[in-house]
Design a protein around this motif. Structure first.
Motif, short mmCIF file in Angstrom:
data_model
loop_
_atom_site.label_atom_id
_atom_site.label_comp_id
_atom_site.label_asym_id
_atom_site.label_seq_id
_atom_site.Cartn_x
_atom_site.Cartn_y
_atom_site.Cartn_z
N ALA A 79 -18.26 -3.44 -20.79
CA ALA A 79 -18.62 -3.70 -22.19
C ALA A 79 -17.98 -2.70 -23.15
O ALA A 79 -18.59 -2.28 -24.14
N GLY A 80 -16.75 -2.32 -22.87
CA GLY A 80 -16.01 -1.43 -23.78
C GLY A 80 -16.26 0.05 -23.58
O GLY A 80 -15.67 0.87 -24.28
N THR A 81 -17.12 0.42 -22.63
CA THR A 81 -17.35 1.83 -22.31
C THR A 81 -16.57 2.17 -21.04
O THR A 81 -16.72 1.50 -20.02
N ILE A 82 -15.76 3.21 -21.12
CA ILE A 82 -14.95 3.65 -19.99
C ILE A 82 -15.44 5.00 -19.50
O ILE A 82 -15.60 5.94 -20.30
N ASN A 100 -14.31 4.89 -25.52
CA ASN A 100 -14.51 3.50 -25.94
C ASN A 100 -13.25 2.70 -25.62
O ASN A 100 -12.30 3.23 -25.02
N HIS A 101 -13.22 1.44 -26.03
CA HIS A 101 -12.09 0.58 -25.65
C HIS A 101 -10.78 1.00 -26.29
O HIS A 101 -9.70 0.62 -25.83
N ASP A 102 -10.85 1.83 -27.35
CA ASP A 102 -9.65 2.36 -27.99
C ASP A 102 -9.29 3.74 -27.44
O ASP A 102 -8.43 4.42 -28.00
N PHE A 103 -9.99 4.17 -26.39
CA PHE A 103 -9.78 5.46 -25.74
C PHE A 103 -10.18 6.65 -26.61
O PHE A 103 -9.74 7.77 -26.39
N LYS A 104 -11.04 6.41 -27.58
CA LYS A 104 -11.62 7.50 -28.34
C LYS A 104 -12.73 8.13 -27.51
O LYS A 104 -13.57 7.45 -26.95
N GLU A 105 -12.71 9.47 -27.42
CA GLU A 105 -13.71 10.16 -26.61
C GLU A 105 -15.05 10.17 -27.32
O GLU A 105 -15.19 10.65 -28.44
N LEU A 106 -16.07 9.64 -26.63
CA LEU A 106 -17.42 9.61 -27.16
C LEU A 106 -18.25 10.78 -26.64
O LEU A 106 -19.17 11.24 -27.31
N LYS A 107 -17.91 11.25 -25.43
CA LYS A 107 -18.66 12.33 -24.82
C LYS A 107 -17.82 12.95 -23.72
O LYS A 107 -17.15 12.25 -22.97
N GLY A 148 -25.13 12.59 -11.65
CA GLY A 148 -25.79 12.61 -12.94
C GLY A 148 -25.69 11.28 -13.66
O GLY A 148 -24.93 10.39 -13.25
N ILE A 149 -26.47 11.14 -14.73
CA ILE A 149 -26.49 9.92 -15.54
C ILE A 149 -26.52 10.30 -17.02
O ILE A 149 -27.24 11.22 -17.41
N TYR A 150 -25.74 9.59 -17.82
CA TYR A 150 -25.70 9.82 -19.27
C TYR A 150 -26.04 8.52 -19.99
O TYR A 150 -25.47 7.47 -19.69
N ASP A 151 -26.99 8.59 -20.92
CA ASP A 151 -27.39 7.45 -21.74
C ASP A 151 -26.62 7.55 -23.06
O ASP A 151 -26.90 8.41 -23.89
N THR A 152 -25.66 6.66 -23.26
CA THR A 152 -24.82 6.74 -24.46
C THR A 152 -25.58 6.37 -25.73
O THR A 152 -25.16 6.73 -26.83
#
Length: 318
Positions: A79-82, A100-107, A148-152
C-alpha cells in the motif's frame, strides 16, 4: 561498553564486509535493467537486484526490470509503504528506512545486528523487522534475534517483542527469541515465531495489548506469511523436526488446521511471500552465490519455477 555489545558491533562490521563482498560477486544488474524509479503500468513485483531495490512486471517477471539507487539487504512493500533494511557498513550499523512510494523517508530507525526479515501490513500502516544479533542461521545453536514493530499511523515504536507478555507463561523466559512477523488485516494482530528452551512456536500476537500467545499445535515452524485473503499461513518447517536437516515450505489452513507441503522439496531458508492467493514465492541461493526468486502453487500441486532470476526478497506491489 559491555562485552555483548562489543561482540555485536564487531559482528556487524564483519557481516558488513560479507554484504559488500556479495554485491561485488553478484556483478552488475542485468543488461535490460533501467536505472530509474519504478513506474506503474500494471501489477508489479518488488525485488532486490544486486542489492538494489527494483521492480518487475508480474505478467513478465523474467523480463526487463527497473532498478533504483536504493540499497537494501531486505525489502518489502504494501500500500505504498516500503520497508528497507539497509546494509551494515564497515563504519556503521544497519538501519530500518520506512519510505513512501516516491522513496521519501518517513522514518529511520538505527539498528544493531544483521538484517534478516521485514514485513509491512496490507494497509501499509505496520512495519516489522528481524535482525540477527548473535549468529547468522536459525539452524545454529546459540543464535539471538531482535524483532521490532513500528506503527506509521501513531508513531509507536516497539524495538523488541521481548517487551510483550507471553500468555500461559508466568514470566518471560530469558532465552526467548522472536522472528518473522506477518500482520493480519486489522493492523493489530500478527503471527510470528518464538523460540525458548529449544522449542519453536508459531505464535499469535496482539500489538495493542502487548501480548503474544504460542499456538502449541504447530511445532518447529518458522517465518509465517499470511495469505492475502487471510485464510492460510505459509511458513517453513524443519524437516523431521530438525533444522539441521533443512526446511520445507508448507501452508496451514487456519480454519481446518490442515497442513499442505508444497511441491518445493529443496531446503528453503526464507520467509515465504504470497504473490497472490494461489502462489507462494521465496529466494534460493545458487552455487555461484547469487539468488533467484522461485514460485510454487500454494495448494501443493505443480512444480517450482524461477519467477525472477538473479533477485531476492520478493513482494507484490499493492
Amino acid at each position: 561498553m559491555n562485552k555483548r555489545l562489543l561482540i555485536t558491533l564487531t559482528a556487524a562490521v564483519l557481516l558488513g564486509g560479507v554484504a559488500v563482498g556479495y554485491t561485488a560477486l553478484s556483478g552488475a544488474a542485468p543488461d535490460n535493467a533501467a536505472q530509474s524509479v519504478p513506474s506503474s503500468g500494471g501489477p508489479r513485483l518488488m525485488v532486490l537486484s544486486n542489492g538494489k531495490l527494483s521492480t518487475v512486471s508480474r505478467t513478465d517477471p523474467a523480463g526487463s526490470r527497473e532498478v533504483t539507487a536504493q540499497n537494501c539487504d531486505r525489502v518489502y512493500e504494501a500500500a505504498g509503504t516500503i520497508s528497507c533494511l539497509r546494509p551494515v557498513g564497515a563504519l556503521k550499523a544497519g538501519e530500518l528506512a520506512v519510505l513512501n512510494h516516491d522513496f521519501k523517508e518517513l522514518k529511520t530507525v538505527p539498528l544493531t545486528g544483521f538484517p534478516n526479515r521485514t514485513r509491512v501490513s496490507a494497509s501499509g500502516r505496520m512495519v516489522a523487522w528481524t535482525l540477527f544479533v548473535d549468529g547468522h542461521s536459525y539452524a545454529a545453536n546459540g543464535f539471538s534475534t531482535s524483532t521490532g514493530i513500528y506503527d506509521t499511523k501513531t508513531g509507536t515504536l516497539v524495538t523488541s517483542l521481548e517487551e510483550f507478555a507471553v500468555e500461559g507463561m508466568p514470566a518471560r523466559p530469558v532465552d526467548t527469541n522472536y522472528w518473522g512477523v506477518t500482520f493480519t488485516a486489522d493492523d493489530n494482530r500478527f503471527y510470528a515465531t518464538m523460540s525458548t528452551g529449544g522449542h519453536r512456536y508459531l505464535l499469535e500476537g496482539d500489538f495493542a495489548a502487548r501480548t503474544v500467545k504460542p499456538l502449541n499445535d504447530f511445532d518447529n515452524v518458522e517465518c509465517p506469511s499470511l495469505s492475502p485473503d487471510g485464510t492460510r499461513i505459509a511458513y517453513k518447517k524443519a524437516v523431521e523436526g530438525d533444522p539441521q536437516k533443512g526446511w520445507r515450505v508448507s501452508v496451514l489452513d487456519l480454519a481446518s488446521r490442515k497442513i499442505t507441503e508444497l511441491a518445493e522439496t529443496r531446503s528453503v531458508d526464507d520467509q515465504p511471500a504470497w504473490v497472490d492467493d494461489k502462489t507462494v514465492a521465496y529466494s534460493l541461493q545458487r552455487e555461484d552465490g547469487l539468488n533467484d526468486v522461485w514460485s510454487v502453487p500454494a495448494d501443493g500441486s505443480g512444480t517450482p519455477a524461477i519467477l525472477v532470476p538473479e533477485a531476492s526478497s520478493p513482494a507484490p506491489i499493492s
